[in-house]
Design a protein around this motif. Structure first.
Motif, mmCIF file in Angstrom:
data_model
loop_
_atom_site.group_PDB
_atom_site.id
_atom_site.type_symbol
_atom_site.label_atom_id
_atom_site.label_comp_id
_atom_site.label_asym_id
_atom_site.label_seq_id
_atom_site.Cartn_x
_atom_site.Cartn_y
_atom_site.Cartn_z
ATOM 1 N N LEU A 356 -5.665 -4.057 -6.211
ATOM 2 C CA LEU A 356 -6.166 -3.420 -4.987
ATOM 3 C C LEU A 356 -5.041 -3.193 -3.980
ATOM 4 C CD1 LEU A 356 -9.551 -5.318 -4.480
ATOM 5 C CD2 LEU A 356 -9.221 -2.961 -5.252
ATOM 6 N N ALA A 357 -4.122 -4.165 -3.870
ATOM 7 C CA ALA A 357 -3.001 -4.007 -2.932
ATOM 8 C C ALA A 357 -2.076 -2.884 -3.358
ATOM 9 C CB ALA A 357 -2.231 -5.315 -2.837
ATOM 10 N N LEU A 359 -3.034 -0.168 -4.936
ATOM 11 C CA LEU A 359 -3.739 1.103 -4.734
ATOM 12 C C LEU A 359 -3.956 1.415 -3.265
ATOM 13 C CD1 LEU A 359 -6.438 0.810 -7.566
ATOM 14 C CD2 LEU A 359 -4.344 2.193 -7.581
ATOM 15 N N PHE A 360 -4.207 0.387 -2.447
ATOM 16 C CA PHE A 360 -4.584 0.614 -1.045
ATOM 17 C C PHE A 360 -3.763 -0.298 -0.128
ATOM 18 C CE2 PHE A 360 -8.392 0.919 -3.807
ATOM 19 C CZ PHE A 360 -8.616 2.278 -3.714
ATOM 20 N N PHE A 361 -2.451 -0.118 -0.106
ATOM 21 C CA PHE A 361 -1.580 -0.986 0.691
ATOM 22 C C PHE A 361 -1.823 -0.741 2.179
ATOM 23 C CE2 PHE A 361 2.309 -2.440 2.694
ATOM 24 C CZ PHE A 361 2.537 -3.646 2.046
ATOM 25 N N SER A 362 -2.138 -1.820 2.889
ATOM 26 C CA SER A 362 -2.403 -1.747 4.324
ATOM 27 C C SER A 362 -2.291 -3.146 4.896
ATOM 28 C CB SER A 362 -3.801 -1.174 4.596
ATOM 29 O OG SER A 362 -4.800 -2.055 4.091
ATOM 30 N N MET A 365 -4.921 -5.295 3.314
ATOM 31 C CA MET A 365 -4.630 -5.664 1.930
ATOM 32 C C MET A 365 -3.485 -6.659 1.851
ATOM 33 S SD MET A 365 -6.966 -4.350 0.260
ATOM 34 C CE MET A 365 -6.321 -5.165 -1.187
ATOM 35 N N SER A 427 3.970 0.250 -2.972
ATOM 36 C CA SER A 427 3.118 0.480 -4.145
ATOM 37 C C SER A 427 3.786 -0.024 -5.415
ATOM 38 C CB SER A 427 2.803 1.978 -4.278
ATOM 39 O OG SER A 427 2.044 2.430 -3.175
#
Length: 462
Positions: A356-357, A359-362, A365, A427
């Motif tokens: 998940l991190a 795919l959706f780094f923020s 996350m 990523s």
């Protein structure tokens, strides 16, 4: 009245710690004193960490910091690879000296803290041998501490719960000592090391004051991570465990040319759960090393949107610490007799968070992957410790812990080395983290499932 007011800030927390450590029969069994000793160990270690981090990482530009960290890993970890296997056999020869071994580990770090205080301001090369000594002493203490927990169990007290309580005490002490160490650092870069020296001197006294049950009279033999020859024959039913080497002829060969001496027991021969649990924990430890260095350098140069570098790093650190504490607390609450299933669940949880991190780094996350990494590593390690304490006979248990701790430490170094070799791309980094956990799952899950099924079919006493 005034004296009471002055002593309350000290005696109040001390009484709370004593009540926590001695609850549920831990005081009578001797486990309570071990819990207190581990809290002292955690407080002293974090003081040294604060001093070294300020020198090796935070005080220089990023490119130079990466070089210093690489140098630190090379100078301390390469010799540690050679020295760590010696720890187990050395402790094997101290069947009556476990309290002394832990006391010596404490005293050695007190002396080394003072030795480092002169070099910590300059970051000179002489800092690294002392840091290596602290690392070896810390691991020696950890090996002995893990090996003696089963000897101090109160009645009806599960191993996972005992390990969790010991670890939680160390985490709480670390949380208290870290800001104190940061405050001492503001006074002078060497002051956290002075604090560590005082703490470890107290730990030296505390180790000698532990229950005599810590010093078992039973002899021990060495466990290895690879097999030597065929599996050892079990003793007769009235003795249990492995056949004693003294009861066999040694140094004589039959017509086939093979010696009658039974091969030394290994981790592979004393339980597949230990081997596969170690593989899973190696993946967790590699993930921890990877995230520690990759996120530290990434967020230093590329902070989270709207946040500074210090706050971004703080989010990761607080999340990982909170996850570790929660995982330890959950371990104290769980009473599972199938630690293999816990290890499998933690592998899959960490793998999911890493994917998940990637795919959706923020910011969310980053906090999530830090918390999940801390939580899963803590609970998985508690389960591995319980498996070793459950499946490995006492005559090889100390050496088994030494070998497993060596593997885990080197896994952490490998993870950190991979992180420093990668470009600072979020990523890409998180994809590599996911690959690390996927490799651990491939290596361990199938064997752990088989071991869990065997355990369910043939229950063992926890």
């Amino acid at each position: 009245m005034i004296g009471h007011a002055l002593y309350m800030p000290i005696t109040g927390p001390a009484k709370g710690v004593r009540k926590f450590s001695n609850a549920h029969g831990a005081g009578e069994s001797g486990l309570g004193r071990l819990i207190e000793l581990h809290a002292v160990n955690g407080a002293g270690d974090v003081m040294i960490t604060v001093a070294l981090a300020s020198t090796v990482f935070f005080s220089v530009p990023t490119d130079e910091a990466r070089g210093r960290v690489a140098l630190y890993l090379a100078i301390t970890m390469a010799p540690f690879t050679l020295l760590a296997p010696v720890i187990g056999p050395l402790l094997d020869r101290l069947p009556h000296g476990r309290r002394a071994a832990m006391a010596i580990a404490m005293l050695a770090r007190a002396v080394l803290a003072i030795a480092m205080s002169g070099a910590v301001a300059t970051g000179g090369i002489e800092l690294y041998p002392a840091a290596l000594g602290c690392l070896v002493a810390s691991k020696a203490y950890g090996v002995v501490r893990s090996a003696v927990v089963p000897r101090l169990l109160p009645p009806q007290f599960p191993l996972v719960k005992a390990n969790s309580r010991v670890t939680l005490a160390g985490l709480l002490a670390t949380g208290v000592a870290a800001p104190i160490g940061a405050g001492l650092h503001q006074v002078g870069v060497q002051w956290p090391l002075y604090g560590a020296c005082v703490i470890f001197l107290g730990g030296t006294w505390l180790a000698f004051s532990m229950s005599p049950k810590v010093d078992s009279a039973k002899g021990e033999r060495t466990a290895h991570l690879v097999e030597y020859g065929h599996r050892p024959e079990p003793r007769r039913a009235h003795t249990g465990g492995f056949r004693d080497a003294k009861s066999t002829r040694t140094g004589r060969f039959g017509s086939s040319g093979r010696t009658d001496r039974p091969p030394r027991p290994t981790l592979r021969t004393v339980g597949p759960s230990v081997l596969h649990g170690l593989q899973a924990n190696s993946a967790h430890r590699a993930l921890s090393g990877f995230l520690t260095f990759f996120l530290a350098f990434l967020l230093r140069d590329h902070p989270l949107p709207g946040l500074g570098a210090a706050i971004s790093l703080g989010i990761v650190g607080v999340s990982a610490g909170a996850g570790n504490a929660i995982g330890t607390a959950v371990g104290a609450w769980l009473r599972s007799r199938a630690p293999e299933l816990i290890v499998i669940a933690m592998l899959l949880l960490a793998l999911t968070a890493s994917v998940l991190a990637a795919l959706f780094f923020s910011a969310v996350m980053v906090a999530l992957v830090g918390a999940v990494a801390g939580f899963s590593q803590a609970l998985s390690k508690l389960s591995l410790d319980a498996t070793i304490q459950r499946d490995v006979p006492e005559e090889v248990r100390t050496s088994a812990f030494a070998r497993s701790e060596t593997v885990l430490q080197m896994s952490w170094v490998v993870g950190g080395g991979i992180a420093m070799a990668l470009p600072l791309n979020a990523s890409l980094g998180m994809s590599v983290a996911a690959a690390v956990m996927a490799a651990g799952a491939v290596a361990a899950v199938r064997g752990l499932l088989r071991a869990a099924r065997r355990g369910a079919a043939h229950p063992r006493a926890a």
